[in-house]
Design a protein around this motif. Structure first.
Motif, short mmCIF file in Angstrom:
data_model
loop_
_atom_site.label_atom_id
_atom_site.label_comp_id
_atom_site.label_asym_id
_atom_site.label_seq_id
_atom_site.Cartn_x
_atom_site.Cartn_y
_atom_site.Cartn_z
N ARG A 132 -20.85 -3.21 -47.56
CA ARG A 132 -20.18 -1.93 -49.03
C ARG A 132 -18.58 -1.77 -48.56
NH1 ARG A 132 -23.06 0.56 -52.13
NH2 ARG A 132 -22.39 2.35 -51.68
N VAL A 133 -17.87 -3.00 -47.89
CA VAL A 133 -17.31 -2.58 -47.10
C VAL A 133 -15.39 -2.41 -48.04
CG1 VAL A 133 -16.30 -4.66 -46.21
CG2 VAL A 133 -14.77 -2.88 -45.55
N PRO A 134 -14.95 -1.47 -48.42
CA PRO A 134 -14.10 -1.85 -49.83
C PRO A 134 -13.32 -2.78 -49.38
CG PRO A 134 -13.97 0.52 -48.73
CD PRO A 134 -14.91 -0.66 -48.11
N VAL A 135 -12.63 -3.92 -50.69
CA VAL A 135 -11.83 -4.99 -50.50
C VAL A 135 -10.80 -4.59 -52.58
CG1 VAL A 135 -11.84 -7.37 -50.54
CG2 VAL A 135 -13.35 -6.27 -49.22
N ILE A 136 -9.89 -5.00 -51.85
CA ILE A 136 -8.83 -4.84 -52.51
C ILE A 136 -8.07 -6.35 -52.85
CG2 ILE A 136 -6.32 -3.87 -53.72
CD1 ILE A 136 -7.68 -0.93 -52.51
N THR A 137 -7.67 -6.98 -53.59
CA THR A 137 -7.44 -8.09 -53.43
C THR A 137 -5.89 -8.07 -53.69
OG1 THR A 137 -8.13 -8.77 -56.17
CG2 THR A 137 -9.40 -9.54 -53.96
N PHE A 138 -5.52 -9.25 -53.27
CA PHE A 138 -3.48 -9.07 -53.99
C PHE A 138 -3.59 -10.24 -54.97
CE2 PHE A 138 -2.31 -6.84 -49.67
CZ PHE A 138 -1.42 -5.89 -50.66
N SER A 139 -3.01 -10.44 -56.19
CA SER A 139 -3.08 -11.20 -56.84
C SER A 139 -1.65 -11.23 -57.43
CB SER A 139 -4.09 -11.33 -57.77
OG SER A 139 -3.96 -12.44 -58.44
N ALA A 140 -1.07 -12.52 -57.76
CA ALA A 140 0.11 -13.03 -58.40
C ALA A 140 -0.18 -13.21 -59.73
CB ALA A 140 0.69 -13.82 -57.69
N ALA A 141 -1.35 -13.88 -59.53
CA ALA A 141 -1.59 -13.86 -61.24
C ALA A 141 -2.00 -13.19 -62.52
CB ALA A 141 -3.49 -15.08 -60.86
N VAL A 142 -1.58 -13.02 -63.17
CA VAL A 142 -1.86 -11.57 -63.97
C VAL A 142 -2.38 -11.86 -65.26
CG1 VAL A 142 0.99 -11.20 -63.57
CG2 VAL A 142 0.64 -12.35 -65.87
N MET A 143 -3.46 -13.27 -65.21
CA MET A 143 -4.33 -12.72 -66.33
C MET A 143 -5.26 -11.66 -66.37
SD MET A 143 -2.93 -14.80 -68.76
CE MET A 143 -2.90 -16.43 -69.26
N GLU A 144 -6.11 -11.39 -67.61
CA GLU A 144 -7.35 -10.28 -67.53
C GLU A 144 -8.09 -11.33 -67.06
OE1 GLU A 144 -7.26 -6.66 -68.04
OE2 GLU A 144 -4.97 -7.03 -68.18
N SER A 145 -8.43 -12.29 -67.72
CA SER A 145 -9.79 -12.90 -67.22
C SER A 145 -9.25 -13.72 -65.41
CB SER A 145 -9.50 -14.21 -67.65
OG SER A 145 -8.45 -15.15 -67.39
N ASP A 146 -8.20 -12.83 -64.90
CA ASP A 146 -8.50 -13.66 -62.89
C ASP A 146 -8.61 -12.18 -62.59
OD1 ASP A 146 -7.06 -15.74 -62.73
OD2 ASP A 146 -5.12 -15.17 -64.21
N LYS A 147 -7.77 -10.82 -63.24
CA LYS A 147 -8.53 -9.62 -62.66
C LYS A 147 -10.21 -9.50 -61.97
CE LYS A 147 -4.46 -7.83 -63.63
NZ LYS A 147 -3.35 -6.70 -63.75
N LYS A 148 -10.45 -9.92 -64.27
CA LYS A 148 -12.25 -9.91 -63.67
C LYS A 148 -12.78 -10.19 -63.40
CE LYS A 148 -15.07 -10.28 -67.68
NZ LYS A 148 -15.63 -11.25 -69.23
N VAL A 149 -12.09 -11.69 -62.73
CA VAL A 149 -13.24 -12.74 -62.07
C VAL A 149 -13.18 -12.16 -60.03
CG1 VAL A 149 -12.68 -15.35 -60.44
CG2 VAL A 149 -12.90 -14.94 -62.76
N ALA A 150 -11.74 -12.00 -60.26
CA ALA A 150 -12.23 -10.66 -58.85
C ALA A 150 -13.24 -9.45 -58.55
CB ALA A 150 -10.77 -10.34 -58.33
N ILE A 151 -13.01 -9.09 -59.99
CA ILE A 151 -13.72 -7.55 -59.57
C ILE A 151 -15.34 -8.39 -59.52
CG2 ILE A 151 -14.40 -5.86 -61.52
CD1 ILE A 151 -12.05 -5.27 -59.73
N GLU A 152 -15.76 -9.27 -60.48
CA GLU A 152 -16.82 -10.25 -60.40
C GLU A 152 -17.37 -10.05 -59.37
OE1 GLU A 152 -16.95 -12.63 -63.44
OE2 GLU A 152 -17.59 -11.15 -65.14
N ALA A 153 -16.48 -11.34 -58.36
CA ALA A 153 -17.28 -11.20 -57.28
C ALA A 153 -16.67 -10.18 -56.23
CB ALA A 153 -15.27 -12.36 -56.74
N GLY A 154 -16.77 -9.02 -56.65
CA GLY A 154 -17.42 -8.60 -55.86
C GLY A 154 -16.19 -7.35 -55.02
N ALA A 155 -14.60 -7.23 -55.73
CA ALA A 155 -13.57 -6.79 -55.26
C ALA A 155 -13.84 -5.66 -55.98
CB ALA A 155 -12.38 -7.49 -55.97
#
Length: 529
Positions: A482-505
């Motif tokens: 359960r350690v908090p993870v924040i991703t840095f992403s240079a991609a700005v598509m909503e789908s990219d952010k959604k994928v990161a959250i679905e992965a567990g970010a």
């Protein structure tokens, strides 16, 4: 015209001769035989459309012959007409039709009836074959459409992947440049150095603007662009845009005027970000293509219906103007009025294309009128709902970003400039920091060490950030799922952010990032873990 093959089967040659005489015509081939077994062979080898079969024959009668024909997939579609001299009793007719015949001709043959029946069946065959051919064509078209759709989808996926990679590869170094220039500003600099840092900021921000324009267009084309309406101070939006662009106008010694109708309401429901984008592009474009004179933004109410108003934004200039034949061309992606314009003024040709697409998405209209060497006028018109019950908008106060106490963060980042930048920022906030260059090293570090938070870049060699997050959530480091993870992403598509959250970010920060946003998120997630 393709000839139709007609088979005549009769054990008496004189009957065959009589039928051939009745059926003789240019659009048919007549094949005849007195032997039922020969008839079977001919039906198998040739494309027989119609068979006129005598009922009473030695060796094999007509009923038996037709049963064999109908039982074979290759000959089952032959239209069979029985020719008979036996009784016209119903039981014989029923037997023949049950066997698979479509009609009867009775001897002695009536030439008119015989000819008419055969004509109708020939036409039926032609219609059937035409339908069959059309069906084959339709199936082929369908296959081509499916193939084209698959290719289009594949092309779309390839384009999205390219844009995601391009976004990351370009925005990552830009993030480093902007971040380093911000850090440089906080150090002791001479006036010349301050000026150079300012130019560095302007150049990097300009480059970032071009990248954002390309990504905005891609999101519009992909149907992933959202319009978010909220309480908007229309006058404030207009004045902010004009104030931002006033420096450019002053550099060219242009007058930049604002004419706002006194009837404009204080607040409307609008997407202020996109309205700002439209006005920035239109006014920026006008300044760019005007060498002498002025640029004017005029905002007026055209119509009122109940609680809704139709607002017209007009940007006029005294610039180079546009030739009539080029008026449509200027709205196309990566296009400008002509090659001379591009050579003299530069630019990507994206601004007006974005304005046109945004205007369409917002349900508004965009019009242009222009005269060469006299100037241009761009008008954006749209309906807006007037906000009567005004909600006070709280503006977060910008203060000093306070340091943290007893916070340890793991940073996974492979880009050396961004790595230096993030570590420098975190150390300035009194945060203990450990750094790795890929996802594999990050999860291995987590097994042996405790962290309050992980800052994870999305794209990294060996193992990317998303793969690493999934393994963390699945228990790779026992007890630290359960350690908090924040991703840095240079991609700005909503789908990219959604994928990161679905992965567990837990959250996503886009590059280039805002220091206040980063500080706020670190505060939030370290307080809850």
């Amino acid at each position: 015209m393709e000839k139709i093959n007609i088979l005549i089967v009769d054990d008496r040659p004189e009957n065959i001769i009589a039928l051939e005489a009745l059926l003789q015509r240019d659009d048919v081939n007549i094949i005849s035989t007195t032997n039922p077994n020969e008839a079977l062979r001919l039906s198998w080898e040739m494309d027989i459309a119609i068979a006129l079969v005598d009922v009473q024959m030695p060796e094999m009668d007509g009923f038996e012959l037709v049963e064999i024909l109908k039982s074979n997939p290759r000959t089952k579609d032959i239209l069979v007409i029985f020719v008979t001299a036996i009784s016209k009793e119903t039981k014989y007719a029923v037997k023949g039709l049950n066997t698979g015949a479509v009609d009867y001709l009775y001897k002695p043959l009536d030439p008119f009836v015989t000819s008419a029946k055969v004509d109708s069946f020939i036409q039926f065959i032609r219609n059937q074959r035409e339908i069959k051919q059309k069906n084959i064509q339709l199936e082929n078209y369908q296959k081509e459409l499916i193939k084209a759709k698959e290719e289009a989808e594949q092309g779309k996926r390839a384009k999205e992947n390219f844009l995601a990679n391009m976004s990351h590869e370009i925005r990552t170094p830009i993030n480093g440049i902007i971040g380093l220039s911000n850090l440089l500003e906080t150090t002791s600099l001479t006036e010349d150095q301050k000026e150079m840092v300012k130019l560095l900021e302007i150049s990097s921000t300009s480059l970032l603007g071009v990248i954002n324009d390309i990504l905005d267009l891609s999101k519009i084309e992909a149907g992933k662009f959202k319009i978010n309406r909220s309480q908007t101070d229309i006058a404030n939006v207009c004045n902010s845009v004009v104030n931002l662009l006033r420096i450019k106008a002053k550099e060219k010694k242009l007058e930049l005027n604002t004419v706002l109708s006194p009837e404009l309401p204080k607040y409307i429901l609008a997407d202020s970000l996109r309205l700002n984008q439209i006005l920035m592009n239109l006014i920026g474009n006008a300044i760019k293509f005007t060498n002498d004179g002025s640029v004017t933004l005029k905002v007026e109410i055209l119509n009122t219906k109940g609680n809704n108003i139709q607002v017209k934004f007009t940007v006029s200039d005294t610039g180079i103007g546009i030739a009539p034949q080029n008026l449509e061309k200027i709205f196309e992606t990566f296009e400008q009025a002509d090659e001379h314009t591009t050579a003299q003024f530069g630019g990507t040709g994206l601004g007006l294309s974005i304005v046109k697409n945004l205007a369409k998405l917002k349900g508004g209209q965009l019009e242009v009128s222009s005269e060469e060497n006299k100037g241009s006028e761009f008008c954006f018109t749209n309906w807006y709902e007037v906000v009567k019950e005004v909600k006070e908008i709280e503006k977060p106060a910008k203060g000093i970003l306070r340091p943290f106490n007893n916070i340890k963060i793991l940073v996974a980042e492979d880009n050396p400039i961004n790595k230096f930048l993030i570590v420098k920022i975190l150390k300035d906030w009194n945060i203990e920091t450990e750094v790795v260059e890929n996802g594999k090293d990050a999860i291995d570090k987590l097994v042996d060490n405790d962290y309050n938070l992980i800052l994870m870049d999305t794209f990294m060699p060996v193992m990317n950030g998303l793969e690493a997050i999934k393994l963390i959530r699945e228990g790779y480091a026992p007890g630290k799922e359960r350690v908090p993870v924040i991703t840095f992403s240079a991609a700005v598509m909503e789908s990219d952010k959604k994928v990161a959250i679905e992965a567990g970010a837990n959250d996503v920060i886009s590059k280039p990032f805002d220091l206040e946003i980063l500080h706020e998120k670190i505060t939030k997630y370290t307080a809850t873990y």
